[in-house]
Design an enzyme around this catalytic site. Sequence first.
Site, mmCIF file in Angstrom:
data_model
loop_
_atom_site.group_PDB
_atom_site.id
_atom_site.type_symbol
_atom_site.label_atom_id
_atom_site.label_comp_id
_atom_site.label_asym_id
_atom_site.label_seq_id
_atom_site.Cartn_x
_atom_site.Cartn_y
_atom_site.Cartn_z
ATOM 1 N N HIS A 61 0.622 -1.307 0.185
ATOM 2 C CA HIS A 61 0.070 -0.267 0.296
ATOM 3 C C HIS A 61 0.999 1.416 -0.051
ATOM 4 C CE1 HIS A 61 -4.441 2.322 1.335
ATOM 5 N NE2 HIS A 61 -3.206 3.047 1.589
ATOM 6 N N GLU A 99 -10.907 3.936 7.965
ATOM 7 C CA GLU A 99 -9.682 5.271 8.025
ATOM 8 C C GLU A 99 -10.427 6.407 8.683
ATOM 9 O OE1 GLU A 99 -7.632 6.742 4.719
ATOM 10 O OE2 GLU A 99 -5.884 6.875 5.878
ATOM 11 N N ASP A 130 2.229 3.827 3.128
ATOM 12 C CA ASP A 130 0.907 4.653 2.409
ATOM 13 C C ASP A 130 1.553 6.280 2.128
ATOM 14 O OD1 ASP A 130 -1.314 5.323 1.667
ATOM 15 O OD2 ASP A 130 -2.046 6.019 4.033
ATOM 16 N N ASP A 131 2.130 6.998 2.441
ATOM 17 C CA ASP A 131 2.835 8.092 1.708
ATOM 18 C C ASP A 131 4.190 8.364 2.559
ATOM 19 O OD1 ASP A 131 0.355 9.079 0.138
ATOM 20 O OD2 ASP A 131 -0.800 8.549 2.110
ATOM 21 N N HIS A 153 0.995 4.754 -2.553
ATOM 22 C CA HIS A 153 0.685 5.954 -3.149
ATOM 23 C C HIS A 153 2.187 7.126 -3.425
ATOM 24 C CE1 HIS A 153 -3.884 5.952 -1.693
ATOM 25 N NE2 HIS A 153 -2.961 5.567 -0.426
ATOM 26 N N HIS A 176 -9.385 1.417 0.177
ATOM 27 C CA HIS A 176 -9.521 1.844 1.369
ATOM 28 C C HIS A 176 -11.115 2.155 2.426
ATOM 29 C CE1 HIS A 176 -6.245 3.517 -0.309
ATOM 30 N NE2 HIS A 176 -5.670 4.473 0.606
HETATM 31 N N1 ADE Z 1 -4.711 8.983 -1.225
HETATM 32 C C1 ADE Z 1 -3.695 9.337 -0.472
HETATM 33 N N2 ADE Z 1 -3.383 8.522 0.931
HETATM 34 C C2 ADE Z 1 -4.129 7.959 1.243
HETATM 35 C C3 ADE Z 1 -4.817 7.709 1.794
HETATM 36 N N3 ADE Z 1 -3.660 7.888 4.020
HETATM 37 N N4 ADE Z 1 -5.966 7.708 2.295
HETATM 38 C C4 ADE Z 1 -7.042 7.873 1.089
HETATM 39 N N5 ADE Z 1 -6.755 8.446 0.459
HETATM 40 C C5 ADE Z 1 -5.231 8.726 -0.696
HETATM 41 ZN ZN ZN Z 2 -3.909 4.903 1.037
#
Ligand code: ADE
Ligand code: ZN
Length: 329
Positions: free
Chosen positions: A12, A195, A273-274, A14, A192
Amino acid sequence: MSLTSQPKLELHLHLEGAAPPAFIRGLAAEKHEDISGIFNETGGYAYRDFWHFLKVYEAATSVLTSPEDYRRLTLAVLEESAASGVIYSETFISPDFCGGRDLVAWREYLAAIEEAAAEAEAKMGVTLRAIITPIRHFGPDKAREVAICAAETAGRFVTGFGIGGDEKSGEPADFLWAFDCAREAGLGITAHAGEWRGPDHIRDTLRALNPSRIGHGVRAIEDLALVDELAERGTVLEVCPGSNIALGIYPDWRKHPIGQLYDRGVKVTVSTDDPPFFHTTMAREWDRLADALDWDQGVFDTLNRTALDAAFCDADTKAKIAKQLEPRA
Ligand code: ADE
Ligand code: ZN
Protein backbone atom coordinates in the site's frame (compact mmCIF):
# COMPACT_ATOMS: atom_id res chain seq x y z
CA MET A 1 17.82 -6.65 16.09
CA SER A 2 18.33 -4.40 13.04
CA LEU A 3 15.31 -4.71 10.81
CA THR A 4 16.39 -2.27 8.09
CA SER A 5 18.21 -4.75 5.89
CA GLN A 6 15.61 -7.49 6.22
CA PRO A 7 13.56 -8.17 3.09
CA LYS A 8 10.11 -6.58 3.18
CA LEU A 9 6.97 -6.52 1.06
CA GLU A 10 4.81 -3.43 0.82
CA LEU A 11 1.27 -3.54 -0.61
CA HIS A 12 0.00 0.00 0.00
CA LEU A 13 2.02 2.91 -1.37
CA HIS A 14 0.70 5.92 -3.30
CA LEU A 15 3.25 6.78 -5.97
CA GLU A 16 2.82 10.57 -5.80
CA GLY A 17 2.45 10.36 -2.02
CA ALA A 18 5.87 8.73 -1.88
CA ALA A 19 7.55 11.58 -3.78
CA PRO A 20 10.46 12.99 -1.77
CA PRO A 21 9.68 16.70 -1.14
CA ALA A 22 13.08 17.69 -2.59
CA PHE A 23 12.16 15.88 -5.81
CA ILE A 24 8.86 17.78 -6.09
CA ARG A 25 10.59 21.08 -5.25
CA GLY A 26 13.21 20.42 -7.93
CA LEU A 27 10.57 19.66 -10.53
CA ALA A 28 8.61 22.79 -9.58
CA ALA A 29 11.80 24.88 -9.99
CA GLU A 30 12.50 23.35 -13.43
CA LYS A 31 8.97 24.32 -14.50
CA HIS A 32 8.98 27.73 -12.80
CA GLU A 33 5.94 26.75 -10.77
CA ASP A 34 5.51 28.25 -7.30
CA ILE A 35 4.14 25.61 -4.95
CA SER A 36 6.23 26.79 -1.99
CA GLY A 37 3.05 27.01 0.14
CA ILE A 38 2.88 23.24 0.50
CA PHE A 39 6.23 22.99 2.29
CA ASN A 40 7.15 23.81 5.88
CA GLU A 41 10.27 25.66 7.05
CA THR A 42 12.34 22.46 7.12
CA GLY A 43 11.35 21.53 3.58
CA GLY A 44 8.83 18.80 4.42
CA TYR A 45 5.20 18.71 3.29
CA ALA A 46 2.91 20.90 5.42
CA TYR A 47 -0.73 20.02 6.03
CA ARG A 48 -3.25 20.55 8.82
CA ASP A 49 -5.40 17.44 8.60
CA PHE A 50 -6.35 14.64 6.21
CA TRP A 51 -8.52 16.81 3.96
CA HIS A 52 -5.83 19.44 3.73
CA PHE A 53 -3.34 16.61 3.11
CA LEU A 54 -5.40 15.59 0.05
CA LYS A 55 -5.14 19.17 -1.27
CA VAL A 56 -1.38 19.36 -0.62
CA TYR A 57 -1.02 15.96 -2.30
CA GLU A 58 -2.83 17.22 -5.39
CA ALA A 59 -0.75 20.43 -5.44
CA ALA A 60 2.48 18.40 -5.27
CA THR A 61 1.18 16.14 -8.03
CA SER A 62 0.40 19.16 -10.24
CA VAL A 63 4.09 19.49 -11.15
CA LEU A 64 4.18 15.90 -12.47
CA THR A 65 3.03 16.65 -15.98
CA SER A 66 4.76 14.18 -18.30
CA PRO A 67 5.65 10.48 -18.60
CA GLU A 68 9.30 11.46 -18.09
CA ASP A 69 8.39 13.11 -14.75
CA TYR A 70 6.77 9.86 -13.67
CA ARG A 71 9.78 7.84 -14.83
CA ARG A 72 12.04 9.94 -12.64
CA LEU A 73 9.53 9.86 -9.76
CA THR A 74 9.29 6.06 -9.88
CA LEU A 75 13.07 5.73 -9.70
CA ALA A 76 13.30 8.18 -6.79
CA VAL A 77 10.55 6.34 -4.90
CA LEU A 78 12.02 2.88 -5.47
CA GLU A 79 15.43 4.06 -4.29
CA GLU A 80 13.81 4.90 -0.95
CA SER A 81 11.98 1.56 -0.87
CA ALA A 82 15.15 -0.39 -1.59
CA ALA A 83 16.99 1.51 1.16
CA SER A 84 14.41 0.12 3.60
CA GLY A 85 14.90 -3.45 2.41
CA VAL A 86 11.72 -3.56 0.29
CA ILE A 87 11.97 -6.32 -2.34
CA TYR A 88 8.38 -6.19 -3.59
CA SER A 89 6.08 -3.20 -3.74
CA GLU A 90 2.61 -2.50 -5.09
CA THR A 91 1.95 1.13 -5.83
CA PHE A 92 -1.26 3.02 -6.47
CA ILE A 93 -1.21 4.93 -9.75
CA SER A 94 -4.08 6.98 -11.06
CA PRO A 95 -4.97 7.84 -14.66
CA ASP A 96 -6.63 10.89 -13.08
CA PHE A 97 -3.12 12.27 -12.57
CA CYS A 98 -1.38 10.42 -15.43
CA GLY A 99 -2.86 11.85 -18.60
CA GLY A 100 -6.33 12.87 -17.35
CA ARG A 101 -7.88 9.44 -18.05
CA ASP A 102 -7.07 9.63 -21.75
CA LEU A 103 -6.18 6.07 -22.77
CA VAL A 104 -3.45 7.03 -25.24
CA ALA A 105 -1.74 9.32 -22.73
CA TRP A 106 -2.25 6.78 -19.95
CA ARG A 107 -0.37 4.13 -21.93
CA GLU A 108 2.55 6.54 -22.30
CA TYR A 109 2.68 7.32 -18.59
CA LEU A 110 2.43 3.65 -17.76
CA ALA A 111 5.23 2.74 -20.17
CA ALA A 112 7.49 5.31 -18.49
CA ILE A 113 6.66 4.02 -15.00
CA GLU A 114 7.21 0.45 -16.13
CA GLU A 115 10.55 1.38 -17.68
CA ALA A 116 11.69 2.86 -14.38
CA ALA A 117 10.42 -0.20 -12.52
CA ALA A 118 12.48 -2.48 -14.77
CA GLU A 119 15.57 -0.33 -14.20
CA ALA A 120 15.03 -0.36 -10.43
CA GLU A 121 14.53 -4.10 -10.41
CA ALA A 122 17.80 -4.65 -12.27
CA LYS A 123 19.81 -2.15 -10.21
CA MET A 124 18.22 -2.29 -6.75
CA GLY A 125 16.44 -5.63 -6.58
CA VAL A 126 12.99 -4.21 -5.90
CA THR A 127 10.04 -5.48 -7.94
CA LEU A 128 7.14 -3.11 -8.57
CA ARG A 129 3.54 -3.80 -9.59
CA ALA A 130 0.73 -1.28 -10.12
CA ILE A 131 -2.74 -0.92 -8.61
CA ILE A 132 -4.85 1.47 -10.66
CA THR A 133 -6.85 3.84 -8.54
CA PRO A 134 -9.67 6.28 -9.09
CA ILE A 135 -9.77 9.21 -6.69
CA ARG A 136 -12.98 8.76 -4.75
CA HIS A 137 -13.88 12.44 -4.40
CA PHE A 138 -13.57 12.90 -8.16
CA GLY A 139 -16.77 10.82 -8.37
CA PRO A 140 -18.10 7.60 -9.94
CA ASP A 141 -18.14 8.85 -13.56
CA LYS A 142 -14.41 9.51 -13.55
CA ALA A 143 -13.91 6.20 -11.74
CA ARG A 144 -15.50 4.43 -14.73
CA GLU A 145 -13.02 6.06 -17.09
CA VAL A 146 -10.20 5.06 -14.76
CA ALA A 147 -11.51 1.49 -14.71
CA ILE A 148 -11.48 1.39 -18.50
CA CYS A 149 -7.83 2.55 -18.52
CA ALA A 150 -7.07 -0.15 -15.94
CA ALA A 151 -8.89 -2.91 -17.83
CA GLU A 152 -7.21 -1.96 -21.13
CA THR A 153 -3.75 -2.19 -19.60
CA ALA A 154 -4.20 -5.13 -17.21
CA GLY A 155 -1.32 -7.60 -17.36
CA ARG A 156 1.98 -8.44 -15.77
CA PHE A 157 2.61 -4.91 -14.46
CA VAL A 158 -0.91 -3.63 -13.91
CA THR A 159 -2.24 -6.20 -11.49
CA GLY A 160 -4.77 -4.51 -9.24
CA PHE A 161 -7.56 -1.98 -8.88
CA GLY A 162 -8.37 0.07 -5.79
CA ILE A 163 -9.85 3.34 -4.65
CA GLY A 164 -8.29 6.11 -2.55
CA GLY A 165 -9.15 9.69 -1.72
CA ASP A 166 -11.83 11.06 0.59
CA GLU A 167 -13.52 8.05 2.15
CA LYS A 168 -16.46 10.22 3.21
CA SER A 169 -17.31 11.01 -0.42
CA GLY A 170 -20.04 8.74 -1.83
CA GLU A 171 -20.86 5.11 -1.04
CA PRO A 172 -19.03 1.95 -2.16
CA ALA A 173 -21.95 0.85 -4.35
CA ASP A 174 -21.58 4.08 -6.39
CA PHE A 175 -18.33 2.59 -7.70
CA LEU A 176 -19.68 -0.87 -8.51
CA TRP A 177 -19.47 -0.48 -12.28
CA ALA A 178 -15.81 0.50 -12.09
CA PHE A 179 -14.94 -2.38 -9.77
CA ASP A 180 -16.86 -4.92 -11.87
CA CYS A 181 -15.05 -3.70 -14.98
CA ALA A 182 -11.67 -4.09 -13.27
CA ARG A 183 -12.54 -7.51 -11.82
CA GLU A 184 -13.66 -8.77 -15.23
CA ALA A 185 -10.28 -7.70 -16.60
CA GLY A 186 -8.65 -10.02 -14.05
CA LEU A 187 -7.38 -7.35 -11.67
CA GLY A 188 -7.04 -7.95 -7.94
CA ILE A 189 -9.37 -5.80 -5.85
CA THR A 190 -8.67 -3.60 -2.85
CA ALA A 191 -10.42 -0.51 -1.46
CA HIS A 192 -9.60 2.09 1.19
CA ALA A 193 -12.11 1.77 4.04
CA GLY A 194 -12.09 2.04 7.80
CA GLU A 195 -9.62 4.90 7.91
CA TRP A 196 -12.01 7.88 8.14
CA ARG A 197 -15.29 5.97 8.49
CA GLY A 198 -16.07 3.22 10.95
CA PRO A 199 -17.05 -0.47 10.88
CA ASP A 200 -20.31 0.02 8.98
CA HIS A 201 -18.42 1.45 6.06
CA ILE A 202 -16.01 -1.48 6.05
CA ARG A 203 -19.04 -3.81 5.99
CA ASP A 204 -20.65 -1.83 3.15
CA THR A 205 -17.39 -2.00 1.21
CA LEU A 206 -17.11 -5.77 1.69
CA ARG A 207 -20.75 -6.33 0.65
CA ALA A 208 -20.71 -3.98 -2.35
CA LEU A 209 -17.25 -4.51 -3.82
CA ASN A 210 -16.05 -7.85 -2.38
CA PRO A 211 -12.36 -6.88 -2.18
CA SER A 212 -9.78 -9.47 -1.12
CA ARG A 213 -7.88 -6.64 0.60
CA ILE A 214 -8.87 -3.47 2.44
CA GLY A 215 -6.69 -0.37 2.55
CA HIS A 216 -6.33 0.46 6.27
CA GLY A 217 -9.47 -1.22 7.71
CA VAL A 218 -8.14 -0.51 11.19
CA ARG A 219 -11.36 0.96 12.53
CA ALA A 220 -12.83 -2.54 12.36
CA ILE A 221 -11.47 -2.73 15.89
CA GLU A 222 -14.51 -0.71 17.01
CA ASP A 223 -16.70 -3.76 16.31
CA LEU A 224 -15.30 -7.13 17.30
CA ALA A 225 -17.95 -9.03 15.32
CA LEU A 226 -16.54 -7.37 12.22
CA VAL A 227 -12.99 -8.22 13.29
CA ASP A 228 -14.04 -11.86 13.52
CA GLU A 229 -15.74 -11.65 10.13
CA LEU A 230 -12.56 -10.25 8.56
CA ALA A 231 -10.57 -13.08 10.14
CA GLU A 232 -13.03 -15.71 8.87
CA ARG A 233 -13.18 -14.27 5.35
CA GLY A 234 -9.39 -14.03 5.25
CA THR A 235 -9.62 -10.40 4.15
CA VAL A 236 -6.15 -8.89 4.18
CA LEU A 237 -5.70 -5.47 5.76
CA GLU A 238 -3.10 -3.11 4.29
CA VAL A 239 -2.33 -1.43 7.60
CA CYS A 240 -0.30 1.78 7.62
CA PRO A 241 0.32 2.52 11.30
CA GLY A 242 2.67 5.50 10.82
CA SER A 243 0.13 7.12 8.49
CA ASN A 244 -2.72 6.61 10.98
CA ILE A 245 -0.65 8.10 13.79
CA ALA A 246 0.59 11.06 11.73
CA LEU A 247 -2.99 11.84 10.70
CA GLY A 248 -4.22 11.62 14.29
CA ILE A 249 -6.45 8.54 14.04
CA TYR A 250 -4.47 6.99 16.92
CA PRO A 251 -2.36 8.91 19.41
CA ASP A 252 0.72 6.66 19.39
CA TRP A 253 2.19 3.29 18.37
CA ARG A 254 1.10 1.49 21.52
CA LYS A 255 -2.51 2.56 21.05
CA HIS A 256 -2.60 1.52 17.40
CA PRO A 257 -4.88 -1.54 16.95
CA ILE A 258 -2.67 -3.56 14.57
CA GLY A 259 -1.50 -5.81 17.42
CA GLN A 260 -5.07 -6.56 18.54
CA LEU A 261 -6.16 -7.26 14.97
CA TYR A 262 -3.21 -9.62 14.50
CA ASP A 263 -3.84 -11.39 17.81
CA ARG A 264 -7.49 -11.93 16.90
CA GLY A 265 -6.56 -13.68 13.67
CA VAL A 266 -6.94 -10.95 11.04
CA LYS A 267 -4.46 -11.14 8.17
CA VAL A 268 -2.54 -7.90 8.53
CA THR A 269 0.27 -6.45 6.45
CA VAL A 270 2.29 -3.26 7.01
CA SER A 271 2.84 -0.39 4.58
CA THR A 272 3.78 3.29 4.59
CA ASP A 273 0.94 4.85 2.50
CA ASP A 274 2.65 8.21 1.71
CA PRO A 275 6.00 7.93 3.52
CA PRO A 276 7.49 11.46 3.33
CA PHE A 277 4.15 13.01 4.28
CA PHE A 278 4.10 10.86 7.40
CA HIS A 279 7.83 10.98 8.16
CA THR A 280 8.15 7.25 7.78
CA THR A 281 9.81 4.45 5.84
CA MET A 282 9.22 0.70 5.80
CA ALA A 283 12.26 0.23 8.04
CA ARG A 284 10.84 2.74 10.51
CA GLU A 285 7.42 1.05 10.52
CA TRP A 286 9.01 -2.28 11.41
CA ASP A 287 11.28 -0.74 14.05
CA ARG A 288 8.40 1.10 15.74
CA LEU A 289 6.22 -2.03 15.75
CA ALA A 290 9.05 -4.11 17.21
CA ASP A 291 9.49 -1.51 19.98
CA ALA A 292 5.83 -0.82 20.73
CA LEU A 293 4.39 -4.32 20.41
CA ASP A 294 7.44 -6.45 21.17
CA TRP A 295 6.99 -8.18 17.83
CA ASP A 296 9.72 -10.71 17.15
CA GLN A 297 11.16 -12.10 13.95
CA GLY A 298 8.37 -14.68 13.67
CA VAL A 299 5.72 -11.95 13.44
CA PHE A 300 7.64 -10.06 10.75
CA ASP A 301 8.06 -13.30 8.79
CA THR A 302 4.30 -13.79 9.04
CA LEU A 303 3.67 -10.23 7.76
CA ASN A 304 5.86 -10.95 4.74
CA ARG A 305 4.18 -14.30 4.07
CA THR A 306 0.70 -12.74 4.34
CA ALA A 307 1.72 -9.97 1.95
CA LEU A 308 3.15 -12.44 -0.54
CA ASP A 309 -0.02 -14.56 -0.48
CA ALA A 310 -2.17 -11.44 -0.90
CA ALA A 311 -0.01 -9.81 -3.59
CA PHE A 312 -1.77 -9.24 -6.91
CA CYS A 313 1.20 -10.30 -9.08
CA ASP A 314 1.41 -13.48 -11.16
CA ALA A 315 2.63 -16.85 -9.89
CA ASP A 316 6.11 -16.54 -11.45
CA THR A 317 6.70 -13.25 -9.67
CA LYS A 318 5.43 -14.72 -6.39
CA ALA A 319 7.81 -17.67 -6.74
CA LYS A 320 10.72 -15.31 -7.36
CA ILE A 321 9.88 -13.22 -4.29
CA ALA A 322 9.36 -16.35 -2.18
CA LYS A 323 12.90 -17.42 -3.06
CA GLN A 324 14.23 -14.04 -1.93
CA LEU A 325 12.49 -14.53 1.42
CA GLU A 326 14.12 -17.90 2.05
CA PRO A 327 16.61 -17.72 4.90
CA ARG A 328 20.17 -17.63 3.58
CA ALA A 329 22.52 -20.33 4.76
N1 ADE B 1 -4.44 8.96 -0.91
C1 ADE B 1 -3.19 9.06 -0.48
N2 ADE B 1 -3.11 8.69 0.82
C2 ADE B 1 -4.35 8.34 1.20
C3 ADE B 1 -4.92 7.89 2.40
N3 ADE B 1 -4.19 7.69 3.50
N4 ADE B 1 -6.24 7.65 2.42
C4 ADE B 1 -6.98 7.85 1.34
N5 ADE B 1 -6.48 8.27 0.19
C5 ADE B 1 -5.20 8.52 0.11
ZN1 ZN C 1 -3.66 4.89 1.09
